[in-house]
Scaffold this active site. Sequence first.
Site, PDB file in Angstrom:
ATOM      1  N   PRO A   2       0.053   4.025  48.662  1.00  0.00           N
ATOM      2  CA  PRO A   2       0.936   2.904  48.313  1.00  0.00           C
ATOM      3  C   PRO A   2       1.682   3.170  47.008  1.00  0.00           C
ATOM      4  O   PRO A   2       1.134   3.746  46.079  1.00  0.00           O
ATOM      5  CB  PRO A   2      -0.025   1.721  48.173  1.00  0.00           C
ATOM      6  N   GLU A   3       2.925   2.786  46.959  1.00  0.00           N
ATOM      7  CA  GLU A   3       3.757   2.933  45.775  1.00  0.00           C
ATOM      8  C   GLU A   3       4.019   1.549  45.181  1.00  0.00           C
ATOM      9  O   GLU A   3       3.545   0.549  45.692  1.00  0.00           O
ATOM     10  CB  GLU A   3       5.076   3.625  46.149  1.00  0.00           C
ATOM     11  N   LYS A  61       1.780   1.454  39.997  1.00  0.00           N
ATOM     12  CA  LYS A  61       0.980   1.136  41.179  1.00  0.00           C
ATOM     13  C   LYS A  61      -0.453   0.762  40.822  1.00  0.00           C
ATOM     14  O   LYS A  61      -1.331   0.754  41.679  1.00  0.00           O
ATOM     15  CB  LYS A  61       1.037   2.283  42.189  1.00  0.00           C
ATOM     16  N   ARG A 278       5.250  19.225  46.851  1.00  0.00           N
ATOM     17  CA  ARG A 278       5.931  18.216  47.659  1.00  0.00           C
ATOM     18  C   ARG A 278       7.278  18.789  48.045  1.00  0.00           C
ATOM     19  O   ARG A 278       7.453  19.998  48.087  1.00  0.00           O
ATOM     20  CB  ARG A 278       6.081  16.921  46.850  1.00  0.00           C
TER      21      ARG A 278
END
Length: 294
Positions: A2-3, A61, A278
């Site tokens: 979750p961001e 977050k 990434r």
Amino acid sequence: MPELPEVEVVRAGIERWVSGRTVAAVEVLHPRAVRRHLAGPDDFAARLAGQRLGVARRRGKYLWLPVEPAAGGVPERAVLAHLGMSGQLLVQPQGSPDEKHLRVRVRFADAAATELRFVDQRTFGGLSLHETVADDPDGLPDVIAHIARDPVDPAFDDDAFHAALRRRRTTIKRALLDQSLISGVGNIYADEALWRTRLHYDRPTATLTGPRTAELLTHIREVLNEALAAGGTSFDSLYVNVNGESGYFDRSLDAYGREDEPCRRCGTPIRRRPWMNRSSYFCPRCQRPPRATA
Ligand SMILES: [Zn+2]
């Protein structure tokens, strides 16, 4: 993972359904979920029983609930929620069947007939009780004191952020993902904001002018606010689910995930490059690499 926008949906749900309530009892069903509370599950439960929880807060977050001091004044302790990869905070009717991966249950001393549940399939997340930063009115837990404010926080200091960028020998996307400089900007939001600002991810931060930093912050806030607006539909739901898609990904992204698709500004195919385990997505024409590395 979750961001910021997903965590804000959870925070708003917790504020609405949990803040201001007094804990009756805490049941830890899996000790791993409170492993960051070093004194152990029994201590965690004992310290929370009888305590009134304040307004849910968020920084990036990171989400926490201050424990309201009985004698008034600023909170001295706070419950920090780590959502990890798969953690969920659910507000459920008492007596509804336990979730398969229920880890912690918090019952309240009121007639509202709902309880707070921490559910986590992989149990990377958890709950823990911490001391707060001295005199912090929001009850910021000391363990996250190093986390910078996020750019949608009204107290975020744009000038200080620009000065920090100028001082550092780093590149812009690294800086955006550095939680000690700015929090809440994940990989996707960074790529989107850099595309909007026409900045290459490897641009040295020392070369950014004040207006350029201001433009970048404007675009970061736009991207985050669009995601927040898309996620806001679940605010009224009793069932707060961080795994629920915020809706942001329904809207068409401009850079992230669009390898080989035409840039919406100039038509040049979007490129993807490996970046710190990434990926970075960018338009090679709108976002020119810095000369030193071109
Ligand atoms: Zn382009």
